[in-house]
Write a protein that holds these residues in place. Structure first.
Motif, PDB file in Angstrom:
ATOM      1  N   VAL A 330      26.234 -62.847 -47.902  1.00 39.44           N
ATOM      2  CA  VAL A 330      25.283 -62.351 -48.900  1.00 39.44           C
ATOM      3  C   VAL A 330      25.446 -63.191 -50.158  1.00 39.44           C
ATOM      4  CG1 VAL A 330      24.637 -60.390 -50.350  1.00 39.44           C
ATOM      5  CG2 VAL A 330      25.328 -60.001 -47.990  1.00 39.44           C
ATOM      6  N   ALA A 331      24.348 -63.562 -50.802  1.00 37.45           N
ATOM      7  CA  ALA A 331      24.403 -64.356 -52.016  1.00 37.45           C
ATOM      8  C   ALA A 331      25.048 -63.568 -53.153  1.00 37.45           C
ATOM      9  CB  ALA A 331      22.998 -64.795 -52.420  1.00 37.45           C
ATOM     10  N   CYS A 332      25.888 -64.227 -53.918  1.00 38.25           N
ATOM     11  CA  CYS A 332      26.542 -63.595 -55.069  1.00 38.25           C
ATOM     12  C   CYS A 332      25.555 -63.536 -56.227  1.00 38.25           C
ATOM     13  CB  CYS A 332      27.779 -64.386 -55.477  1.00 38.25           C
ATOM     14  SG  CYS A 332      28.648 -63.693 -56.914  1.00 38.25           S
ATOM     15  N   VAL A 333      25.375 -62.346 -56.794  1.00 39.22           N
ATOM     16  CA  VAL A 333      24.449 -62.170 -57.906  1.00 39.22           C
ATOM     17  C   VAL A 333      25.168 -61.795 -59.198  1.00 39.22           C
ATOM     18  CG1 VAL A 333      22.587 -61.525 -56.357  1.00 39.22           C
ATOM     19  CG2 VAL A 333      23.985 -59.727 -57.378  1.00 39.22           C
ATOM     20  N   GLY A 334      26.489 -61.681 -59.160  1.00 38.39           N
ATOM     21  CA  GLY A 334      27.228 -61.362 -60.362  1.00 38.39           C
ATOM     22  C   GLY A 334      28.712 -61.311 -60.094  1.00 38.39           C
ATOM     23  N   VAL A 335      29.497 -61.575 -61.131  1.00 40.14           N
ATOM     24  CA  VAL A 335      30.956 -61.496 -61.039  1.00 40.14           C
ATOM     25  C   VAL A 335      31.440 -60.446 -62.030  1.00 40.14           C
ATOM     26  CG1 VAL A 335      33.136 -62.719 -61.315  1.00 40.14           C
ATOM     27  CG2 VAL A 335      31.161 -63.908 -60.321  1.00 40.14           C
ATOM     28  N   PHE A 336      32.113 -59.441 -61.500  1.00 40.79           N
ATOM     29  CA  PHE A 336      32.625 -58.329 -62.298  1.00 40.79           C
ATOM     30  C   PHE A 336      33.883 -58.814 -63.019  1.00 40.79           C
ATOM     31  CE2 PHE A 336      32.270 -53.524 -62.169  1.00 40.79           C
ATOM     32  CZ  PHE A 336      33.069 -53.320 -63.273  1.00 40.79           C
ATOM     33  N   PRO A 337      33.856 -58.876 -64.348  1.00 45.15           N
ATOM     34  CA  PRO A 337      35.017 -59.419 -65.072  1.00 45.15           C
ATOM     35  C   PRO A 337      36.204 -58.465 -65.056  1.00 45.15           C
ATOM     36  CG  PRO A 337      33.427 -58.539 -66.617  1.00 45.15           C
ATOM     37  CD  PRO A 337      32.783 -58.439 -65.258  1.00 45.15           C
ATOM     38  N   GLN A 338      37.381 -59.024 -65.256  1.00 50.57           N
ATOM     39  CA  GLN A 338      38.572 -58.196 -65.380  1.00 50.57           C
ATOM     40  C   GLN A 338      38.526 -57.426 -66.691  1.00 50.57           C
ATOM     41  OE1 GLN A 338      41.432 -61.654 -64.025  1.00 50.57           O
ATOM     42  NE2 GLN A 338      42.571 -59.731 -64.092  1.00 50.57           N
ATOM     43  N   LEU A 339      38.774 -56.150 -66.616  1.00 51.33           N
ATOM     44  CA  LEU A 339      38.828 -55.312 -67.802  1.00 51.33           C
ATOM     45  C   LEU A 339      39.862 -54.236 -67.536  1.00 51.33           C
ATOM     46  CD1 LEU A 339      37.532 -54.929 -70.607  1.00 51.33           C
ATOM     47  CD2 LEU A 339      35.966 -53.291 -69.555  1.00 51.33           C
ATOM     48  N   ARG A 340      40.933 -54.287 -68.255  1.00 51.45           N
ATOM     49  CA  ARG A 340      42.047 -53.375 -68.007  1.00 51.45           C
ATOM     50  C   ARG A 340      41.647 -51.931 -68.288  1.00 51.45           C
ATOM     51  NH1 ARG A 340      47.417 -55.104 -70.906  1.00 51.45           N
ATOM     52  NH2 ARG A 340      48.126 -53.359 -69.581  1.00 51.45           N
ATOM     53  N   LYS A 341      42.035 -51.049 -67.369  1.00 48.53           N
ATOM     54  CA  LYS A 341      41.858 -49.608 -67.514  1.00 48.53           C
ATOM     55  C   LYS A 341      40.405 -49.208 -67.733  1.00 48.53           C
ATOM     56  CE  LYS A 341      46.537 -48.890 -69.317  1.00 48.53           C
ATOM     57  NZ  LYS A 341      47.358 -48.340 -70.422  1.00 48.53           N
ATOM     58  N   VAL A 342      39.488 -49.916 -67.052  1.00 50.39           N
ATOM     59  CA  VAL A 342      38.070 -49.594 -67.244  1.00 50.39           C
ATOM     60  C   VAL A 342      37.760 -48.181 -66.759  1.00 50.39           C
ATOM     61  CG1 VAL A 342      37.410 -50.653 -65.041  1.00 50.39           C
ATOM     62  CG2 VAL A 342      35.707 -50.395 -66.842  1.00 50.39           C
ATOM     63  N   GLY A 343      38.409 -47.752 -65.658  1.00 50.48           N
ATOM     64  CA  GLY A 343      38.195 -46.392 -65.175  1.00 50.48           C
ATOM     65  C   GLY A 343      38.608 -45.355 -66.190  1.00 50.48           C
TER      66      GLY A 343
END
Length: 387
Positions: A330-343
């Protein structure tokens, strides 16, 4: 070339501006052309076109169509036809029976087709797609978000996408598709927000008014939320046919909102009940090859509709987003950046702060561009790994 209205017609001039509405929407015109010599496939497509209330024009061969596309909104080409479509630049869907699936993928690649629709399995999706021909400006888009493996971050992406869209002025709804997840509202600090949940809607009867639905749902800032209650799921769902209730809710939601983001969870029931109503899917995969292998299995189980890949960091050494995309197909449409403790940040009520933050902006921009047709080299199922 024959029409379902029993009138004969022929197209008289090429349309040069079709295909500009984005990968999820057919262009605005008057009829759909199906090119197939199979009577069974003509009948199958005829039923779908009837359900969508669009005019269907039939040609047994490309040559019979005359290569003249005036008034044609989309072309459905059967798996029994190998010809090209000279001069056509509008939406193209390859249609055929399940036994032709592998051939249809190859045909779609050769034609640069927008979609593959295996009938009758994808009849509901195709009907939804063609319905947009009648009312291209009415109703919002519905995107399903699903993790390629456990803990991929699909819920986080769904919440951020809906919140970012709302912050940009689009009336947006975040839908909890996981009846056993304990309530999506708790994951985004919306558990105390007043309003209806899924069990209340399952207990409703008759048609749902879109504006009344929007007014009755919990709101978090500019974003609306439809979540499951944490208890009594079986009792509430049994009060009304689940498939019919879900269909009515999504119909009303599509009419009330510009964007509906469905967090599908990882339940096959959720995918079956809600996935069929999605115009496309975002598949979230961590940046590891074993996760990509698992995601390829998830992708194969999704209803036939456009799929975009979001790769979540961190990426392990020697692996990049393109490699993950190739492994999933599947073509990549975005890269989820690292973000500490996002949850934790979402649970503490910082959804909007994260959604509009600098680190998330590039990913959200990329995903929204794909959904609106602005991303380069991306169509329907992506360019990589066509079966």
């Amino acid at each position: 070339m024959t029409s379902r209205s029993n009138s004969r017609r022929s197209a008289s001039a090429q349309i040069g501006n079709l295909g500009t509405d984005g990968p999820w929407l057919p262009a605005s015109a008057t009829a759909v052309l199906v090119i197939t010599g199979s009577l069974a496939l003509q009948s199958e497509v005829g039923r779908v076109a009837g359900a969508a209330a669009v005019e269907l024009v039939i040609a047994e061969t490309v040559e019979q169509s005359g290569g003249r596309w005036d008034g044609i909104a989309a072309i459905l080409i059967g798996s029994d036809r190998s010809g090209t479509l000279p001069g056509w630049r509008g939406p193209t869907v390859v249609v055929g029976p399940p036994e032709d699936t592998a051939q249809m993928w190859r045909q779609a690649t050769r034609l640069g087709a927008d979609r593959v629709a295996v009938l009758p399995d994808s009849a509901q999706w195709l009907a939804n797609y063609l319905t947009r021909l009648r009312e291209p400006d009415v109703g919002g888009r519905v995107v399903g978000v699903i993790g390629g493996c456990g803990g991929a971050g699909a819920t986080t992406l769904a919440a951020l996408l809906a919140a970012a869209s709302a912050a940009r002025g689009t009336r947006s709804l975040l839908v909890d598709g996981d009846a056993w997840g304990g309530g999506l509202d708790s994951a985004v600090a919306g558990g105390d927000a007043p309003g209806l949940r899924w069990p209340d809607l399952f207990n409703a009867s008759g048609a749902i008014n879109p504006e009344q639905l929007a007014a009755a749902l919990p709101k978090m800032g500019e974003m609306s939320l439809l979540s499951w209650a944490p208890t009594n799921v079986e009792a509430s769902a049994s009060r009304r046919d689940a498939a019919a209730a879900t269909r009515e809710v999504i119909r009303a939601a599509r009419d009330a909102f510009g964007l509906v983001v469905v967090d599908l969870g990882r339940s096959s029931d959720s995918v079956a009940n809600l996935g069929v109503h999605c115009d496309g899917f975002l598949l979230v995969v961590p940046g590891r090859l074993p996760a990509a292998v698992a995601a390829a299995n998830v992708r194969s189980a999704l209803p036939l509709a456009p799929v975009g890949l979001v790769v979540r960091g961190p990426l392990v050494e020697g692996v990049d987003a393109e490699l993950v995309a190739a492994a999933v197909g599947v073509a990549c449409v975005g890269v989820f950046p690292q973000l500490r403790k996002v949850g934790d940040m979402l649970e503490e009520g910082q959804l909007y702060e994260v959604a509009v933050g600098r680190k998330m902006r590039r990913m959200i921009d990329s995903v929204l561009a794909w959904m609106s047709g602005g991303a380069e080299n991306i169509y329907a199922y992506g360019q990589a790994g066509v079966p």
